[in-house]
Design a protein around this motif. Structure first.
Motif, PDB file in Angstrom:
ATOM      1  N   ASN A   1       0.808  -1.219   0.000  1.00  0.00           N
ATOM      2  CA  ASN A   1       0.000   0.000   0.000  1.00  0.00           C
ATOM      3  C   ASN A   1       0.839   1.265   0.000  1.00  0.00           C
ATOM      4  OD1 ASN A   1      -3.179   0.052   0.674  1.00  0.00           O
ATOM      5  ND2 ASN A   1      -2.271  -1.931   1.126  1.00  0.00           N
ATOM      6  N   TYR A   2       1.906   1.250   0.813  1.00  0.00           N
ATOM      7  CA  TYR A   2       2.734   2.454   0.941  1.00  0.00           C
ATOM      8  C   TYR A   2       4.023   2.322   0.127  1.00  0.00           C
ATOM      9  CZ  TYR A   2      -0.548   3.786   4.552  1.00  0.00           C
ATOM     10  OH  TYR A   2      -1.693   4.128   5.216  1.00  0.00           O
ATOM     11  N   GLY A   3       3.959   1.526  -0.918  1.00  0.00           N
ATOM     12  CA  GLY A   3       5.153   1.246  -1.725  1.00  0.00           C
ATOM     13  C   GLY A   3       5.785   2.464  -2.374  1.00  0.00           C
ATOM     14  N   GLN A   4       5.027   3.544  -2.495  1.00  0.00           N
ATOM     15  CA  GLN A   4       5.631   4.760  -3.070  1.00  0.00           C
ATOM     16  C   GLN A   4       6.559   5.422  -2.062  1.00  0.00           C
ATOM     17  OE1 GLN A   4       2.899   4.857  -1.476  1.00  0.00           O
ATOM     18  NE2 GLN A   4       2.434   6.876  -0.682  1.00  0.00           N
ATOM     19  N   ALA A   5       6.411   5.075  -0.784  1.00  0.00           N
ATOM     20  CA  ALA A   5       7.230   5.711   0.250  1.00  0.00           C
ATOM     21  C   ALA A   5       8.254   4.752   0.837  1.00  0.00           C
ATOM     22  CB  ALA A   5       6.331   6.257   1.362  1.00  0.00           C
ATOM     23  N   ALA A   6       8.427   3.579   0.230  1.00  0.00           N
ATOM     24  CA  ALA A   6       9.405   2.608   0.740  1.00  0.00           C
ATOM     25  C   ALA A   6      10.695   2.695  -0.066  1.00  0.00           C
ATOM     26  CB  ALA A   6       8.825   1.193   0.670  1.00  0.00           C
ATOM     27  N   GLY A   7      11.777   2.369   0.565  1.00  0.00           N
ATOM     28  CA  GLY A   7      13.082   2.434  -0.106  1.00  0.00           C
ATOM     29  C   GLY A   7      13.445   1.139  -0.810  1.00  0.00           C
ATOM     30  N   PHE A   8      12.455   0.298  -1.015  1.00  0.00           N
ATOM     31  CA  PHE A   8      12.682  -0.942  -1.764  1.00  0.00           C
ATOM     32  C   PHE A   8      11.433  -1.187  -2.600  1.00  0.00           C
ATOM     33  CE2 PHE A   8      10.938  -1.855   2.408  1.00  0.00           C
ATOM     34  CZ  PHE A   8       9.875  -2.707   2.143  1.00  0.00           C
ATOM     35  N   HIS A   9      11.484  -2.200  -3.452  1.00  0.00           N
ATOM     36  CA  HIS A   9      10.349  -2.441  -4.341  1.00  0.00           C
ATOM     37  C   HIS A   9       9.347  -3.410  -3.724  1.00  0.00           C
ATOM     38  CE1 HIS A   9      12.378  -0.141  -7.291  1.00  0.00           C
ATOM     39  NE2 HIS A   9      13.400  -0.981  -7.355  1.00  0.00           N
ATOM     40  N   THR A  10       8.106  -3.253  -4.162  1.00  0.00           N
ATOM     41  CA  THR A  10       7.040  -4.148  -3.709  1.00  0.00           C
ATOM     42  C   THR A  10       6.396  -4.773  -4.933  1.00  0.00           C
ATOM     43  OG1 THR A  10       5.647  -2.176  -3.622  1.00  0.00           O
ATOM     44  CG2 THR A  10       6.547  -2.968  -1.542  1.00  0.00           C
ATOM     45  N   TRP A  11       5.584  -5.793  -4.729  1.00  0.00           N
ATOM     46  CA  TRP A  11       4.960  -6.478  -5.858  1.00  0.00           C
ATOM     47  C   TRP A  11       3.818  -7.357  -5.367  1.00  0.00           C
ATOM     48  CZ3 TRP A  11      10.075  -7.232  -4.313  1.00  0.00           C
ATOM     49  CH2 TRP A  11      10.309  -8.399  -3.567  1.00  0.00           C
ATOM     50  N   ILE A  12       3.071  -7.848  -6.323  1.00  0.00           N
ATOM     51  CA  ILE A  12       1.993  -8.811  -6.035  1.00  0.00           C
ATOM     52  C   ILE A  12       2.575 -10.205  -6.189  1.00  0.00           C
ATOM     53  CG2 ILE A  12      -0.254  -9.651  -6.837  1.00  0.00           C
ATOM     54  CD1 ILE A  12      -0.620  -6.782  -8.061  1.00  0.00           C
ATOM     55  N   PRO A  13       2.290 -11.110  -5.285  1.00  0.00           N
ATOM     56  CA  PRO A  13       2.822 -12.469  -5.445  1.00  0.00           C
ATOM     57  C   PRO A  13       2.363 -13.094  -6.772  1.00  0.00           C
ATOM     58  CG  PRO A  13       1.781 -12.196  -3.291  1.00  0.00           C
ATOM     59  CD  PRO A  13       1.475 -10.962  -4.070  1.00  0.00           C
ATOM     60  N   THR A  14       3.216 -13.948  -7.327  1.00  0.00           N
ATOM     61  CA  THR A  14       2.844 -14.659  -8.558  1.00  0.00           C
ATOM     62  C   THR A  14       1.787 -15.721  -8.226  1.00  0.00           C
ATOM     63  OG1 THR A  14       4.480 -16.383  -8.203  1.00  0.00           O
ATOM     64  CG2 THR A  14       5.216 -14.425  -9.425  1.00  0.00           C
ATOM     65  N   ASP A  15       1.200 -16.314  -9.273  1.00  0.00           N
ATOM     66  CA  ASP A  15       0.218 -17.386  -9.056  1.00  0.00           C
ATOM     67  C   ASP A  15       0.804 -18.525  -8.225  1.00  0.00           C
ATOM     68  OD1 ASP A  15      -1.915 -16.269 -10.312  1.00  0.00           O
ATOM     69  OD2 ASP A  15      -1.376 -17.064 -12.300  1.00  0.00           O
ATOM     70  N   LYS A  16       2.005 -18.879  -8.597  1.00  0.00           N
ATOM     71  CA  LYS A  16       2.658 -19.981  -7.891  1.00  0.00           C
ATOM     72  C   LYS A  16       2.834 -19.625  -6.411  1.00  0.00           C
ATOM     73  CE  LYS A  16       6.810 -22.375  -8.267  1.00  0.00           C
ATOM     74  NZ  LYS A  16       8.184 -22.076  -8.633  1.00  0.00           N
ATOM     75  N   GLU A  17       3.204 -18.381  -6.176  1.00  0.00           N
ATOM     76  CA  GLU A  17       3.409 -17.945  -4.799  1.00  0.00           C
ATOM     77  C   GLU A  17       2.098 -17.876  -4.027  1.00  0.00           C
ATOM     78  OE1 GLU A  17       7.538 -15.461  -5.693  1.00  0.00           O
ATOM     79  OE2 GLU A  17       5.616 -14.400  -5.709  1.00  0.00           O
ATOM     80  N   LEU A  18       1.051 -17.426  -4.701  1.00  0.00           N
ATOM     81  CA  LEU A  18      -0.265 -17.406  -4.041  1.00  0.00           C
ATOM     82  C   LEU A  18      -0.671 -18.824  -3.642  1.00  0.00           C
ATOM     83  CD1 LEU A  18      -2.232 -14.815  -6.236  1.00  0.00           C
ATOM     84  CD2 LEU A  18      -1.368 -14.467  -3.914  1.00  0.00           C
ATOM     85  N   ASP A  19      -0.391 -19.782  -4.531  1.00  0.00           N
ATOM     86  CA  ASP A  19      -0.739 -21.173  -4.215  1.00  0.00           C
ATOM     87  C   ASP A  19       0.075 -21.696  -3.034  1.00  0.00           C
ATOM     88  OD1 ASP A  19      -2.548 -21.062  -6.237  1.00  0.00           O
ATOM     89  OD2 ASP A  19      -1.307 -22.161  -7.699  1.00  0.00           O
TER      90      ASP A  19
END
Ligand SMILES: [Fe+2]
Ligand SMILES: [Fe+2]
Ligand SMILES: [Zn+2]
Lengths: 327, 500
Positions: free
Chosen positions: B339-357
């Motif tokens: 949610n606050y990824g614009q203010a973090a000093g690292f990158h964020t992402w949505i888990p992949t399908d495999k990761e969600l599983d």
């Protein structure tokens, strides 16, 4: 013939950390630089220490010395942890060989009774002096400011623990591991009038609050005087009086002394060159502790080496103070 | 003269323990002034059992051997562009958290143990602390050197110490250690040596170091192996501290229990960052946070506290709460950062399908029910070109300083709010644990430097969040922050790997 091995090169985005680049430009940095500069937290501390609410956790105000940049105290040896332990490991390997040789050849048996008694009286009690030096350098480590000087004080503090342990081993070599020499030396430290001046002075350093003043008292004044008396004059006296083998047992300390004198002198010079106020403080502290130390050491120096000994040691201290611009 | 053989204990006593002396010329309390104010009673320092008996010469020798091997690997790693062997560029973001969030704590440990290594009246305890102090200096410096190569090829490493002093989420680790270091020397040891190094260290160390091994990060994994024998010493110190304090005086027991309660909670809150790292940031997973918690806290910690029961010590307060939290905390933490990824000093992402599983499989009770739908919604929005960022700034817990995003553990749809009023001011907390810590020492925690409050008060530049990020945090806005998708990190990685 040199073989040129081809490695693939990728263009880096930057050559070093941004804080290092701000200080030295964006070019490949040394390990010392990356491990030292700006590593300590500078601001936005959350809570005042319960044990010293008048200060922040990291606070420049724990000494009267003032610096524009506390990272000006570059260590001429460029010791970061890895470089430091590497250097000391080489020195201790040499010491280990010396101690093994000394013990294998039973060189302790070749020392006359007079020499042996002298060592227990004059040399072995120094383990307690080194213990105070350990604490005093830990004090600078804990309350000093900026990694450049605090890491060097930690290395020196650990050196002093090591040296205290070497002096203890000398005692054990002399008493065949019974521990009697250590007990006798401690008795001298606690009761012999010769040592009381120095013991009182060590206790006084342990209640001294300004860490930079303590650095001057311990690392400049006391170490300079004791070092000159013990590692120069007493060493020479032993060499002339059938105790030359003892030098094998103190070689570590001899080498250490050269190594760390460079660092101590560099620190003093940098602090004094910063401002007239600093110079005046350093001059006052050096004079104050020089007076106390001369008085404390005088009976010991006389008994150990004779009338002139202390004068010689004081002359060397004078020279170092002049070099740093604080005489 | 035939020298008698000395056993290690006697030798160590003669070489080390006997160095100190009774003062005759100064008041010893002036030299060691901080031993009494916490109420801890020490009747006899000589009862201290040295947790390890290492003389300096042996220390120099062993440590130099380890350093030599370690730096040989670092050199080879840099020369061979070892960063190309990591599993996925997302992995580098776990290292960014490590360097900006954890390495500075190693530095604080160096300082904290220098302080106790100077202040304890007992020589055995002092020297054990001094040795840990220099070890911790080793850790921060070798970590800086291990990350030095990554810094040349990825964004977000470059201003790690500047960031640590300022960035909003980094006040979580910073305040943790500031708290310990500003406490008295005995609380510091219970906090760091016992509660952290002994009870919780495996939950920090194993995730990061095994994570490195699973993700092709030779530099970090070598550092991890190299530091293992140091950590073993630190753990024995932690155990000795507890036994010593409890055996010295029965009045120490309730004080120590209170500190264990506090630092256990402080520690679990700090570890929520590790939890999200394990479950979301490692492309190749080691184990789930829940599994790690079960193995390293519930089993190992459980038997430890059974052992300590004979001293009258019980399990830390709110240990039952953590049993529920292990199902939620990593998901909630990563969601906050997403949610606050614009203010973090690292990158964020949505888990992949495999990761969600994988997450569904590891968290059968909670993931599909509460968290998977969020990620699926985020995915849908992203596909529509509407990657979601929360433009505001979160309210922070006044104790642990984590954004108030954790929920009631019995109702994961309800954000948990606790509060108290002190001197007419209202203070907010994420949990009962944090609330209790504040209420026990309000004069301490009202001092908290809460990054979001500070921004609102104008103490961090501004006026906009982006100004703060750029000027006060010195982030390279647009490079260090935001989603990994489209980031310079990702573009460079694709170029190195020849992916269009
Ligand atoms: Fe460490
Ligand atoms: Fe540690
Ligand atoms: Zn909290």
């Amino acid at each position: 013939m040199t073989i040129e091995i081809k490695t693939s090169t990728l263009e880096p985005v930057r050559q070093t950390y941004a804080n290092i680049a701000r200080r030295f430009g964006d070019k490949p940095a040394t390990r010392y630089q990356e491990a030292t500069y700006d590593v300590q937290a500078e601001t936005n501390f959350h809570y005042r220490p319960l044990w010293q609410p008048q200060h922040e956790l990291n606070d420049k105000g724990r000494t009267a010395i003032q610096m524009e940049d506390w990272y000006a105290f570059r260590d001429p040896r460029q010791y970061y942890y890895g470089a430091y332990v590497g250097q000391r490991a080489r020195m201790q390997e040499n010491a280990e060989n010396n101690y093994a040789f000394f013990e294998k050849r039973n060189l302790a048996d070749r020392l006359g009774d007079g020499i042996r008694a002298g060592l227990i009286r004059f040399l072995v009690p120094l383990r307690h002096v080194e213990h105070a030096a350990n604490l005093n350098n830990m004090y600078g480590t804990a309350y000093g400011y900026g990694t450049a000087i605090t890491q060097a004080m930690l290395y020196d503090g650990m050196d002093r623990l090591g040296i205290a342990q070497y002096f203890s081993r000398i005692g054990l070599i002399l008493d065949g591991n019974s521990g009697e020499a250590l007990i006798e030396a401690k008795r001298a430290w606690m009761e012999d009038p010769l040592w009381q001046g120095l013991r009182a002075l060590c206790e006084e350093t342990l209640v001294t609050r300004d860490w930079f003043e303590l650095f001057v008292a311990q690392d400049l004044v006391l170490d300079s005087l004791i070092g000159q008396l013990v590692y120069d004059q007493y060493d020479a006296w032993l060499a002339d009086n059938g105790g030359q083998d003892v030098a094998m047992l103190t070689e570590f300390m001899q080498e250490w002394r050269k190594d760390r004198t460079r660092w101590v002198d560099a620190v003093l010079k940098t602090a004094a060159a910063e401002s007239d106020d600093n110079r005046a403080l350093l001059r006052d502290w050096a004079a104050k502790w020089r007076g106390k130390a001369a008085e404390a050491l005088s009976p010991l120096a006389r008994e150990m080496l004779g009338e002139e000994a202390l004068e010689q040691a004081l002359a060397e201290l004078e020279k170092r103070m002049a070099k740093a611009g604080i005489n | 003269m035939a020298a008698k053989k000395l056993n290690i204990k006697d030798k160590y006593r003669l070489l080390t323990r006997d160095l100190d002396w009774e003062f005759s010329y100064q008041d010893r309390k002036e030299a060691f002034p901080y031993e009494e104010f916490e109420g801890i009673k020490i009747t006899d320092w000589s009862k201290w059992e040295d947790p390890f008996r290492l003389t300096m010469d042996a220390y120099w020798k062993y440590q130099a051997e380890k350093e030599k091997k370690l730096y040989a690997i670092f050199d080879a790693f840099a020369q061979n562009n070892g960063h190309l062997n990591i599993s996925d560029p997302r992995y580098a973001n776990a290292l960014k958290i490590f360097l900006t969030g954890v390495s500075p704590l190693e530095y604080q440990a160096f300082q904290g143990f220098a302080h106790t290594g100077r202040q304890f009246g007992g020589v055995g305890a002092r020297i054990a602390c001094q040795m840990q102090s220099i070890d911790e200096l080793r850790h921060v410096q070798t970590q800086i050197h291990a990350m030095s190569h990554y810094n040349k090829f990825f964004d977000g490493f470059q201003d790690w110490s500047h960031m640590h002093d300022r960035v909003w989420y980094l006040s979580v680790p910073k305040s943790f250690f500031d708290d310990a270091r500003s406490a008295g020397p005995f609380e510091y040891l219970v906090a760091i040596s016992f509660s952290f190094e002994y009870v919780l260290t495996n939950l920090l160390f194993v995730p990061f170091m095994s994570g490195a091994a699973y993700n092709g990060d030779m530099a970090t994994v070598t550092f991890g192996f190299s530091a293992q024998s140091d950590e073993a010493r630190h753990m024995t110190l932690g155990l000795e501290v507890i036994k010593f304090l409890l055996e010295q005086h029965e009045d120490n027991v309730p004080i120590v229990q209170k500190w264990i309660d506090k630092w256990f909670w402080r520690g679990t809150r700090l570890l929520s960052i590790v939890a999200m790292m394990m479950d979301y940031m490692l492309p190749n997973k080691v184990m789930s946070w829940k599994e790690a918690w079960e193995v390293y806290f519930e089993e190992a910690g459980g038997s430890l506290f059974k052992d300590l029961a004979r001293y009258g010590i019980r399990m830390p307060k709110y240990a039952e709460t953590t049993e529920k939290e292990k199902e939620h905390v990593s998901h909630q933490a990563w969601w906050i950062f997403y949610n606050y990824g614009q203010a973090a000093g690292f990158h964020t992402w949505i888990p992949t399908d495999k990761e969600l599983d994988w997450l569904s499989e590891k968290y059968p009770e909670t993931f599909d029910k509460y968290y998977r739908p969020r990620w699926e919604l985020a995915r849908q929005m992203e596909a529509e070109g509407k990657r979601f960022y929360n433009p505001g700034l979160p309210q922070l817990c006044n104790c642990c300083q984590i954004p108030m995003g954790f929920t009631e553990m019995d109702d994961p749809t309800q954000i948990a709010y606790r509060q108290t009023v002190y001197n007419g001011e209202r203070y907010h907390f994420c949990s009962d644990g944090c609330h209790d810590i504040f209420v026990d020492e309000p004069e301490k925690y009202v001092q908290s430097w809460l990054p979001v409050h500070q921004i609102f008060q104008g103490n961090c530049g501004g006026p906009g969040v982006e100004d703060v990020l750029r000027d006060y945090y010195r982030m390279n806005v647009g490079a260090d922050n935001l989603d990994i998708k489209g980031s310079p990190d990702e573009q460079r990685w694709n170029a190195w790997k020849g992916v269009a």
